[in-house]
Design a protein around this motif. Sequence first.
Motif, short mmCIF file in Angstrom:
data_model
loop_
_atom_site.label_atom_id
_atom_site.label_comp_id
_atom_site.label_asym_id
_atom_site.label_seq_id
_atom_site.Cartn_x
_atom_site.Cartn_y
_atom_site.Cartn_z
N LEU A 80 6.19 2.33 -3.30
CA LEU A 80 7.38 1.70 -3.88
C LEU A 80 6.93 0.67 -4.91
CD1 LEU A 80 10.46 1.30 -3.82
CD2 LEU A 80 10.09 -0.42 -2.04
N LYS A 81 7.47 0.77 -6.12
CA LYS A 81 7.09 -0.16 -7.19
C LYS A 81 8.22 -1.10 -7.59
CE LYS A 81 2.97 1.14 -7.46
NZ LYS A 81 1.93 0.25 -6.98
N GLU A 92 6.76 0.59 9.22
CA GLU A 92 6.70 -0.06 7.91
C GLU A 92 5.34 0.24 7.26
OE1 GLU A 92 6.54 -4.62 7.02
OE2 GLU A 92 8.61 -4.06 7.48
N LEU A 93 5.38 0.90 6.09
CA LEU A 93 4.15 1.31 5.42
C LEU A 93 4.18 0.90 3.95
CD1 LEU A 93 3.92 4.97 6.81
CD2 LEU A 93 2.65 2.97 7.61
N LEU A 94 2.98 0.67 3.40
CA LEU A 94 2.85 0.39 1.97
C LEU A 94 2.86 1.67 1.13
CD1 LEU A 94 0.14 -2.40 1.97
CD2 LEU A 94 2.54 -2.63 1.36
N SER A 95 2.35 2.75 1.71
CA SER A 95 2.38 4.05 1.03
C SER A 95 2.57 5.14 2.06
CB SER A 95 1.09 4.27 0.23
OG SER A 95 -0.02 4.34 1.09
N VAL A 96 3.16 6.23 1.61
CA VAL A 96 3.46 7.36 2.48
C VAL A 96 2.83 8.60 1.86
CG1 VAL A 96 5.31 8.81 3.40
CG2 VAL A 96 5.64 6.35 3.23
N THR A 100 12.95 -5.14 -1.71
CA THR A 100 11.53 -4.82 -1.53
C THR A 100 11.30 -3.69 -0.53
OG1 THR A 100 11.29 -6.48 0.20
CG2 THR A 100 10.76 -7.17 -2.06
N GLN A 101 12.38 -3.05 -0.03
CA GLN A 101 12.23 -2.03 1.00
C GLN A 101 13.19 -0.87 0.79
OE1 GLN A 101 13.08 -3.90 4.73
NE2 GLN A 101 11.12 -4.98 4.83
N TYR A 144 5.15 -4.75 -0.50
CA TYR A 144 3.98 -5.55 -0.08
C TYR A 144 4.17 -5.94 1.39
CZ TYR A 144 7.43 -9.09 -1.32
OH TYR A 144 8.59 -9.82 -1.44
N GLN A 145 3.06 -6.21 2.04
CA GLN A 145 3.13 -6.60 3.44
C GLN A 145 3.54 -8.06 3.54
OE1 GLN A 145 -0.69 -5.55 5.07
NE2 GLN A 145 0.26 -3.92 6.26
#
Length: 164
Positions: A100-101, A87-91, A145-146, A161-162
Amino acid sequence: MNKLTLAAITACVLLLISDITGRFIQKQPQGQNDFSAGINNAQPLPLLSDPANVQLTQLYTNYVEVTKPVQTEQGLSKAAQAAQNGELLSVFAGDLELSLKAVIFAPIPYVLIEQKNIKTQQTTLVKYINEQSVAGYTLSILSNTQVALDKAPQHITLVMYQRG
């Protein structure tokens, strides 16, 4: 009305009139400053003499640190990009950083992914639909959100978001 009430009202009215005339009606200016004359009372500041300036500069040279600009590596190496999982906020994919926005559930669901070029710092917002290719990854919408990004050995869940 009795005489005491009339005397009190008269005294209050006289004090009120006295206060108003004292505040709003001035016979003479309160200060002696005449700003329209253009007289400037500014005093010049004393300057350090050259020997004193040199002496102070020598005293503080021990405390001055020369800082070199730190150049940070932008993005990730190819090996680090291949090791991204979970699980990442940015890749990071090549020269792009993907974030992801938005996930929009319309008749045809789609996502908005921010693509930031690491070298030029240029950012674009790109619309992708489910099962579309994103920088070599296959995108799957998981929730609002995913999204999942899959490429052969990698399985990445990109989140907005985390969780706390």
